[in-house]
Write a protein that holds these residues in place. Structure first.
Motif, PDB file in Angstrom:
ATOM      1  N   ALA A 147      22.985  -9.278  43.889  1.00 48.26           N
ATOM      2  CA  ALA A 147      22.729 -10.420  43.362  1.00 48.26           C
ATOM      3  C   ALA A 147      23.867 -11.302  43.185  1.00 48.26           C
ATOM      4  N   ASN A 158      18.606 -14.861  45.060  1.00 44.95           N
ATOM      5  CA  ASN A 158      19.443 -14.372  43.692  1.00 44.95           C
ATOM      6  C   ASN A 158      18.616 -14.317  42.725  1.00 44.95           C
ATOM      7  N   MET A 161      16.046 -11.930  42.318  1.00 45.67           N
ATOM      8  CA  MET A 161      16.585 -10.495  41.822  1.00 45.67           C
ATOM      9  C   MET A 161      17.094 -10.458  40.423  1.00 45.67           C
ATOM     10  N   TRP A 162      17.619 -11.505  39.902  1.00 47.24           N
ATOM     11  CA  TRP A 162      17.990 -11.267  38.392  1.00 47.24           C
ATOM     12  C   TRP A 162      16.509 -11.253  37.593  1.00 47.24           C
TER      13      TRP A 162
END
Length: 211
Positions: A147, A158, A161-162
């Motif tokens: 990420a 990203n 993903m976080w």
């Protein structure tokens, strides 16, 4: 002599240690929040604050058996040092990013890479007797590495993903009684959700955002 004797009783030593680690955790959490705020405001002081927070978290995570998280702090520290030096050289220049969608071909590489790194790291951590939640830890560490790269390339994915990483991290930290860190990651989760919405809107409007 009685006072000194009581100070070294095993029970008192344990409570003193618990207080120390709890204090370090809270200090690291406060430093992290301050650092994020400074960097968001383009204040270079955020980098040394974040480096100090990462050093404290390295100690806290190692003590808690979260070896993957501890090792991850070294990655963050390296990039924070780089960012600190880079901002020092370019702090008077305006930098613009245009958020972009992750191509399907890239996504087909990112997801298998995430899974492979998680399995390899999870297998290693699961063989370490002091490791706590090795598979969840491995999943989050592998995802954080990827990420960070996607974020530096301005890929909107990203933030997805976080969000997922934070959703896993929060209950892990609660189980380890790292309450300050769990609260901090709840804030990071909210920021990731807000950033995802903003980046998607910005990409749709094709307007650059400041970083």
């Amino acid at each position: 002599w009685v006072g000194r004797h009581n100070d070294i009783l095993p029970g008192n030593t344990i409570f003193a240690a618990m207080d120390t680690w709890s204090a370090l955790e809270w200090l690291a959490a406060l430093l992290s929040l301050a650092a994020v705020g400074c960097i968001a405001a383009r204040r270079r002081i955020g980098f040394p604050l974040n480096i100090l927070a990462s050093l404290l978290y390295l100690l806290v995570f190692w003590h808690s058996g979260l070896l993957g998280d501890a090792a991850l702090q070294l990655w963050f520290i390296a990039w924070l040092v780089y960012g600190w030096m880079y901002w020092k050289q370019h702090e008077n220049k305006a930098h613009l990013l245009v958020p972009r969608k992750l191509p399907a071909s890239h996504l087909m590489r990112v997801l298998p890479l995430w899974a492979t790194l998680s399995l390899l790291l999870g297998f290693y951590l699961s063989r370490q007797p002091q490791a706590a939640f090795p598979w969840a830890d491995a999943f989050c560490v592998a995802g954080s590495l990827i990420a960070q790269v996607l974020q530096s390339r301005a890929y909107i994915f990203n933030w997805w993903m976080w969000i997922l990483i934070n959703l896993v991290y929060i209950p892990v930290y609660l189980q380890k009684e790292l309450y300050a860190t769990a609260g901090l990651y709840a804030v990071f989760l909210l920021l990731a959700v807000l950033a995802l919405r903003e980046w998607r809107q910005t990409e749709a409007e094709k307007k650059p955002i400041n970083v």
